[in-house]
Structure formats: C-alpha cells, structure tokens
Design a protein around this motif. Structure first.
Motif, mmCIF file in Angstrom:
data_model
loop_
_atom_site.group_PDB
_atom_site.id
_atom_site.type_symbol
_atom_site.label_atom_id
_atom_site.label_comp_id
_atom_site.label_asym_id
_atom_site.label_seq_id
_atom_site.Cartn_x
_atom_site.Cartn_y
_atom_site.Cartn_z
ATOM 1 N N PRO A 1 0.780 -1.146 -0.133
ATOM 2 C CA PRO A 1 -0.046 -0.093 0.040
ATOM 3 C C PRO A 1 1.043 1.372 -0.132
ATOM 4 O O PRO A 1 1.868 1.394 0.566
ATOM 5 N N GLY A 2 0.458 2.072 -0.907
ATOM 6 C CA GLY A 2 1.375 3.421 -0.943
ATOM 7 C C GLY A 2 2.308 3.132 -2.381
ATOM 8 O O GLY A 2 3.005 4.131 -2.727
ATOM 9 N N VAL A 3 2.317 2.086 -3.000
ATOM 10 C CA VAL A 3 3.206 1.931 -4.165
ATOM 11 C C VAL A 3 2.299 1.621 -5.173
ATOM 12 O O VAL A 3 1.572 0.682 -5.191
ATOM 13 N N ILE A 4 2.569 2.178 -6.627
ATOM 14 C CA ILE A 4 1.951 2.029 -7.740
ATOM 15 C C ILE A 4 3.029 1.751 -8.647
ATOM 16 O O ILE A 4 4.002 2.207 -8.866
ATOM 17 N N ILE B 1 5.822 6.027 -6.852
ATOM 18 C CA ILE B 1 5.319 5.399 -8.368
ATOM 19 C C ILE B 1 6.392 4.553 -8.914
ATOM 20 O O ILE B 1 7.463 5.451 -9.304
ATOM 21 N N VAL B 2 6.233 3.383 -9.406
ATOM 22 C CA VAL B 2 7.393 2.786 -10.289
ATOM 23 C C VAL B 2 6.881 2.754 -11.813
ATOM 24 O O VAL B 2 5.678 2.447 -11.945
ATOM 25 N N LEU B 3 7.644 3.196 -12.507
ATOM 26 C CA LEU B 3 7.246 3.363 -14.001
ATOM 27 C C LEU B 3 8.351 2.295 -14.755
ATOM 28 O O LEU B 3 9.524 2.519 -14.640
ATOM 29 N N ASP B 4 7.975 1.542 -15.469
ATOM 30 C CA ASP B 4 8.486 0.288 -16.015
ATOM 31 C C ASP B 4 8.882 0.779 -17.498
ATOM 32 O O ASP B 4 7.823 0.887 -18.408
ATOM 33 N N PHE B 5 10.220 1.162 -17.804
ATOM 34 C CA PHE B 5 10.337 1.863 -19.045
ATOM 35 C C PHE B 5 10.970 0.782 -19.905
ATOM 36 O O PHE B 5 11.780 0.921 -21.066
ATOM 37 N N SER B 6 10.774 -0.670 -19.613
ATOM 38 C CA SER B 6 11.302 -1.555 -20.406
ATOM 39 C C SER B 6 10.911 -1.688 -22.028
ATOM 40 O O SER B 6 11.765 -2.126 -22.775
ATOM 41 N N LEU B 7 10.035 -1.155 -22.023
ATOM 42 C CA LEU B 7 9.198 -1.171 -23.465
ATOM 43 C C LEU B 7 9.393 0.226 -24.137
ATOM 44 O O LEU B 7 8.768 0.192 -25.200
ATOM 45 N N VAL B 8 10.012 0.817 -23.345
ATOM 46 C CA VAL B 8 10.011 2.399 -24.139
ATOM 47 C C VAL B 8 11.509 2.666 -24.806
ATOM 48 O O VAL B 8 12.404 2.628 -23.980
ATOM 49 N N SER B 9 11.511 2.810 -26.090
ATOM 50 C CA SER B 9 12.501 3.184 -26.712
ATOM 51 C C SER B 9 12.708 4.596 -27.058
ATOM 52 O O SER B 9 14.227 4.977 -27.306
ATOM 53 N N HIS B 10 11.951 5.391 -27.116
ATOM 54 C CA HIS B 10 12.103 6.803 -27.281
ATOM 55 C C HIS B 10 11.344 7.548 -26.293
ATOM 56 O O HIS B 10 10.133 7.046 -25.917
#
Length: 755
Positions: free
Chosen positions: A532-535, A605-614
């Motif tokens: 709780p408290g993490v997205i 907030i954790v943002l997964d950038f593994s699919l972000v190339s640009h």
C-alpha cells in the motif's frame, strides 16, 4: 512541519552519496560516432552502389551452370509474357520485349538479390494502360501510347533512383504485408476480369473500366462470343492441365521431380507455340477482302530495337502525367521490395532495400532510351528463377540473350500468335497473385484490423480502381499505425511469485503482471498488488507526444481513485475550492472523509520503461505535469522510480525534467557489478545506508571512504550511476527500492499531518 521540510529532513538522515553532477550523454558524443573516419562512410557508400564487386571476382563454373539453366528457363517464359503484358498495357508487343531485355540485363549489375527477375509485370502493365487512358482522354491526339509509357518509365525511374540514393527505402516499411497482399489480390482479379473478354473474343465495351462493370458487361456479352474462344479457352485449360499433371507426377515420382518441374516451366512457350501453329494453319488462307483474319492475331512485330534513342522530355506531357506518378512509383518500389525480401528470406540472404531501389531506378531510366515501359520485379518469374537453381544475378545476362534472339530471329513467327492465347497466359500468371484462403484466414487470426485493411484494399480495387485501392491500403495502414501509437496499452502491475522446485533446488522469483485480467495470464492466479502506497505502471509503447496525455490521465486518475487525498476538503469553504473540484458533498462529508482515510497514502510510483525506446519533450512535460497533479492530490512529495531505461537519451531527458536525482527513502544497498575497475582514482560510495547515514550526520566522510575501499577492494561499481538513485536496473529492483522506503516514509507522516 511542511511536507517539503519533512522530505529534506528525512533525506539528510539517509542520504548516502555526496552531491554530484549528473553525467549525461552529450551531442558531441553522439556525433563522434559518425566522424571517427569521415572518408570511410563515403567509400562504403560508393562501393555499395555496385554489389557485383563483392561476388564477381569469385565467379566459377559451378555457378555458371546454375545461372545458364535459370537464365534460359526464365527467357522461355519472359518472351511470351512480355508480349502479353504489353498487350495488357495497350502497347504494341515489341515494347514488352524491350522492357524485358533492359530489365534483366541492367538489373544484374546493381542487384542484391539473385532471384528477382525484372521486366513487365501485370499490375504495372494495367497501371500503364490506365495512365495512357487518362492522358489520352485529357489531351486527345497529342501523344501516342508508347511515348506516354516511355516518359512514365523515365520519370518514375528518376524518382525511385533518388529515393534509393538518398537511402529512403525505409519508407516502404510503413506499408504492411496485408496491405500489399490486398491491392495485389484486387489487381489480379481486375486483370483477370479484363482479359476474359479477349479470351472469349467479346468486344463492344471498355475493358479498362471498373472491374465490377467489366464483369457485368462480360456476362452480358457471352452471346457474342467469337471463334477466338477456341484458342483462348484451349490455351487456358492446357496451361492449368500441364501444371497440375506435372505437379502430380513430381509427387508420384520424386526422383523425376526436377524433370517434371522443367516440363511445367516450359508450358507457356509450348502452349503459345501450339496455338500459333494452329492459328497459322487455320487463318493463312482465310483472310477477308478487307485484310481481316477470322480470329485476332498479333500480326507484325518489328524485328530488333526500332525505338532506341534519347527519350523525348515534353514538359506538357510530364505535367499531364503528374497525377498518376505517385501510384506508378509506389507500385514500382513496393512490388519489387516485397518480392526481393520474400526470396531473400526463403533462400537465406539479406537484400539492401535502398540498393534495390537504385537498381529499379537505373533500369527504368536506361530502359526509356530503348523504348521500354516501366518494369519491376515479377513474382512468377522470380519464383521460377529461384526454383531453377540460380546462383548469381548474372543469370539475367543469359535471359537477355534469349530476348535478343527472339527480337531478331523469331519476330516473323510472332505474326501468327492469337491474342486470345496471350490473354490465357496473362490470366494464368496473375491467378497466382490472388491470396489463398489460408493466407487470408491467417490475417484474421493474427490481426483482425489488418484483415479489414486487406478486404478494403480488395473491394476498393474491384469497385473503383487500382490507384484508389493502393491509396486506401496505404492510408488505412498508416492510420492504424498512428492509432496504435496514440492509444498505447498500459497496465498497473501486481506481483506473482513463481516457484521452481526440483530434487536439488528449490528457488522462487517474482514476476509482475497486470492487476486486471488480460487474457494472457492464468485467470485463477492470485495477483498480489504492490505494498500500500506504491503504484507500479508499465508503458507498452514509446512515450511520445501522441500518447503522452493518455499516460498522464491514466496515472492521475488511478491515484485519485485509489490513493488518499492529503488535504481534508471538508474544512475548505465552497468559495475557496477550485471550480472543477466539487469536494465532499454537504450531507456525506463524514462518510467521504472516512472513505478517504481508508485509502493508502501514496509514497512512490514505479514506472517500467522496459518497452520504451524513445521519449520526447512533450512526454517529459506531461510526466512533469502528472507529478505536479499527483503531489497536489497527496499534498506531499511522491517518489518516481524508473526501471530498465534502455537509452542514454531517455536518461538524459528524464534528468532534464527533474527525475532520477534527489533523495531516496530507500534503505536497500545499491546493485553492484563485479570486476569493473574504478577509473581516475574515483571511489564508490555505494554502501549499506543504515550504517552510512550515521557517519554522514557525524560528518565522518573519511570513515565511509575507507570502509568502502576495503570492502570492495576496487573491484565493484554500481550498475546504475549513484547520482541517480531513482533509476534502477530492472523492475524488481525499482519495486524493492520503492517498498523499502515505506516504513521510513510512514514514520514522518503523522508529524507531517499534525503540523
């Protein structure tokens, strides 16, 4: 105490790194990769223009035998097909032979594909006929058909050549395979429908009209069928009969399969020869007083190259061709690239699309000097060339010799070829361009939207024109691509623990999957949400200006629905509230406050950038705006952690937007990579923060450095630079860092609220 002050106090206690300047990739570094040796790119570019330099010095007799067989085989097919396609283009038959000769000869000097055969093709021939019809209707009697076709070859050749020289061949990749198959199928149906009247000897209507009109008029004209049908239908049945029998015999007698293959290959020449002989026997003494024969025959075909010379460039004609140039150019480059890539995959080599466009451009530009009309890669002849065992592009020279022999030695025999027989050859050839039901069904299974594009291209081509069919397929494909970029899928993630049990090992690992059922993971699995408290949110597309607002809305809306609001709005007067914030209702204020207090306080907030190339400027600004809106809602700073950043330019952009740097509440030690020596005497500060914080507060930096050096021995280095504690090597590390700071964050939360 304010939230900002609390964060600063908390950061002072746990910070484990001295303040450092964030290293980012510079423009100079990026340019340096291209200017290390300025001359080498120019040399490579010039050498790439003539691929034969790489294989010609190694040519041998083993290759020669394969090339001779393949060249002769293709030559036997290209002569009748060339004259047939010239007829389809409403040109005299010799122009088909001109295009065939120049195509196979010039292409071999620039080719990166050994299998592709250049020359007249059905779709391009039909397009040429449409262009001639359009120009003649707009400017009656001003130019003849051959002049229009030759000028079209010259202009389209220059355009395609420029695209290849400028290395813009990647533009072709914007047109997917279903779109190409759609307009090819529609074109094949249109061509076949347009040749049925010639096959049956039916006249009296425009066979270049819309396909559905041609079909209707053909059915109405069946009672007017002439004697030509005896040659046309017989030839068509013979072509299919020979192929079916040879295919069956090849399967029945595998050791004779190659013999039956070559018998099948020669069916075009054999059928035309028999039909020509029979036409000569029947018509030679049946010429009417007006000079007409009982069936329509090819009649005089001039020997040799009668139209060699500098092509005339009429500015008025070029202006008249203007509206038709895009579709003709697209067909030239699209059909050829699709065919060359296909045979490259089948035979295990890689083609250079830009060089292939140069080859097509040079072929058509030089071809205009011989009176040729536009030529490109032929699917049927390329397949034949490949199956015949071709070894190098030099097979085109042998095919050119066959065409020369036909032009100078066989033209008297061409006089008696029945045009109905040529219509049979065209119908038989284009039938292979129609997509099979299995292939169409695969489009539906893989991507229903692309199946719709395929169907739209076919229907528009049949009920309108090839030009509109091509534009429909291209426009719909680009629209689908833009929609997918502008409306990417994203998911809020939870955790599932996987256990691997064996006799010797019992291991477990965590994987992150969407919290909502996605139809991929087992619906019976229990997915644990983050603490709780993490997205945790995963992008499923590059983060760019078309989709940045949607991602912004997804994050902000999720926070407002699932996280506690930091400020109690029940005590704020209605006049002091923003116009777009209704706040709690008057009668349900207590209930709303109670429901709000049950929600968790957002920490990270954790943002997964593994699919972000640009990522671009608009997207960074949208992320900044999202952070601002979220912190207004929570009324305290929120940590943004980033996992698996793929590019240094993404890292540079995020740090420019104020992300990645600062003070992390995480207690976990940094990830270290082994056996990476330090440079310039720099020492690592990545140590256990629980011990480090006390030393920093006491000001004992020397003690930290000495303990760091002795522990690591100069053999370890952080995987992610220590000055960006919010950038993590993978999603697991990012979530652990975010969750590890929850306890310390909760310690200061009551004091924050009390102040």
């Amino acid at each position: 105490m304010s939230a900002t002050a609390t964060a600063k106090r908390l950061g002072k206690r746990i910070i484990g790194y001295p303040e450092q300047k964030v290293p980012v990739i510079s423009t100079k570094d990026w340019l340096g990769r291209f200017v290390r040796n300025p001359k080498q790119p120019i040399i490579d570019y010039l050498l790439s223009l003539f691929p034969l330099i790489t294989w010609l010095p190694r040519y041998n007799l083993g290759w020669l035998s394969g090339d001779v067989i393949a060249g002769l085989t293709v030559g036997m097919v290209v002569v009748p097909q060339g004259m047939s396609y010239a007829q389809l283009a409403t040109l005299p038959p010799e122009y088909g032979l001109y295009s065939s000769f120049v195509g196979v000869l010039i292409y071999c000097f620039f080719a990166t594909s050994k299998d592709v055969s250049i020359g007249p093709v059905a779709v391009m021939s039909l397009t040429v006929s449409q262009v001639i019809k359009h120009v003649e209707a707009a400017h009656p009697g001003q130019w003849e058909g051959p002049e229009i076709a030759t000028t079209l070859a010259l202009i389209c050749g220059f355009i395609v050549l420029a695209v290849g020289l400028l290395r813009l061949g990647w533009l072709v990749e914007f047109i997917p395979a279903p779109a190409v198959s759609g307009f090819m199928t529609g074109s094949a149906i249109s061509i076949a429908a347009g040749q049925v009247p010639g096959l049956m000897g039916i006249t009296g209507f425009d066979t270049r009209a819309a396909t559905y009109k041609v079909i209707i008029n053909t059915l109405k004209g069946l009672p007017r069928t002439k004697l030509d049908a005896a040659w046309g239908l017989t030839g068509l049945v013979a072509l299919y009969g020979i192929r079916i029998l040879c295919d069956h015999a090849g399967r029945r007698f595998p050791h004779r399969a190659r013999l039956f293959f070559f018998i099948s290959v020669l069916r075009n020449a054999f059928v035309i020869l028999v039909l020509t002989l029979s036409a000569w026997l029947y018509t030679r003494h049946r010429r009417s007083a007006s000079g007409k024969y009982p069936i329509k025959i090819l009649q005089t075909v001039p020997a040799g190259f009668k139209h060699v010379g500098q092509p005339s460039i009429d500015s008025d004609l070029i202006s008249a061709l203007g509206p038709n140039l895009p579709v003709a150019t697209i067909i030239l480059l699209l059909e050829h690239i699709a065919i060359s890539k296909s045979f490259g995959r089948l035979n295990g080599y890689k083609i250079n699309p830009n060089q292939e466009l140069i080859a097509i451009g040079v072929t058509n530009t030089i071809g205009s000097c011989f009176g040729a009309y536009p030529a490109t890669g032929s699917f049927s002849r390329s397949a034949l060339k490949s199956k015949s065992g071709v070894r190098t592009p030099a097979a085109g020279i042998i095919t050119a010799v066959v065409v020369i022999v036909a032009l100078y030695g066989l033209t008297p025999a061409f006089f008696w070829i029945p045009t109905a027989g040529l219509s049979a050859v065209i119908i038989h050839a284009v039938a292979d361009l129609v997509a099979s039901p299995t292939q169409v069904y695969s489009y539906w299974r893989v991507s229903p939207l692309e199946f719709i594009i395929w169907a739209a291209a076919v229907l528009v081509t049949i009920f309108s024109s090839i030009e509109n069919g091509i534009y429909t397929s291209i426009a719909s494909s680009i629209a689908l691509l833009l929609i997918r970029i502008a409306h990417p899928r994203g998911a809020f993630l939870g955790k599932v623990t996987l256990r691997e049990e064996s006799e010797d090992n019992k291991a477990s690992r965590d994987v992150f999957v969407p919290l909502k059922r996605d139809g991929v993971t087992n619906p019976h699995l229990k997915i644990m949400p983050p603490s709780p408290g993490v997205i945790v949110y995963r992008f499923e597309e590059s983060y760019l200006y078309p989709n940045s607002s949607l991602v912004n809305s997804a994050l902000v809306d999720y926070v407002r629905e699932n996280m506690r609001r930091g400020k109690d709005m029940s005590n704020v007067k209605a006049s002091d509230r923003p116009w777009n914030d209704a706040g709690p209702s008057r009668h349900g204020a207590a209930a709303d406050k109670s429901a709000n207090e049950k929600l968790p306080i957002l920490h990270a907030i954790v943002l997964d950038f593994s699919l972000v190339s640009h990522i671009d400027t608009t997207a960074v600004q949208a992320l900044i705006d999202a952070r601002t809106e979220i912190e207004k809602w929570t009324d305290h700073p929120v940590e943004f952690h980033f996992a698996t950043i793929l590019s240094p330019w993404i890292r540079r952009a995020l740090t420019a937007g104020g992300f990645g740097t600062g003070v992390s509440a995480s207690r976990i030690p940094r990830d270290l990579a082994a056996v990476v020596p330090y440079r310039d005497g720099r020492e690592s500060f990545d140590v256990d923060s629980s011990n480090l914080s006390e030393d920093i507060e006491n000001g004992d930096i020397k003690k930290i450095r000495s303990r760091t050096s002795s522990r690591n021995g100069g053999e370890f280095e952080p995987i992610v630079p220590s000055d960006t504690p919010f950038f993590h090597i993978d999603l697991q590390a990012a979530v652990c860092a975010a969750e590890s700071g929850l306890r310390r964050f909760s310690e200061v939360t009551p004091s924050t609220e009390s102040n």
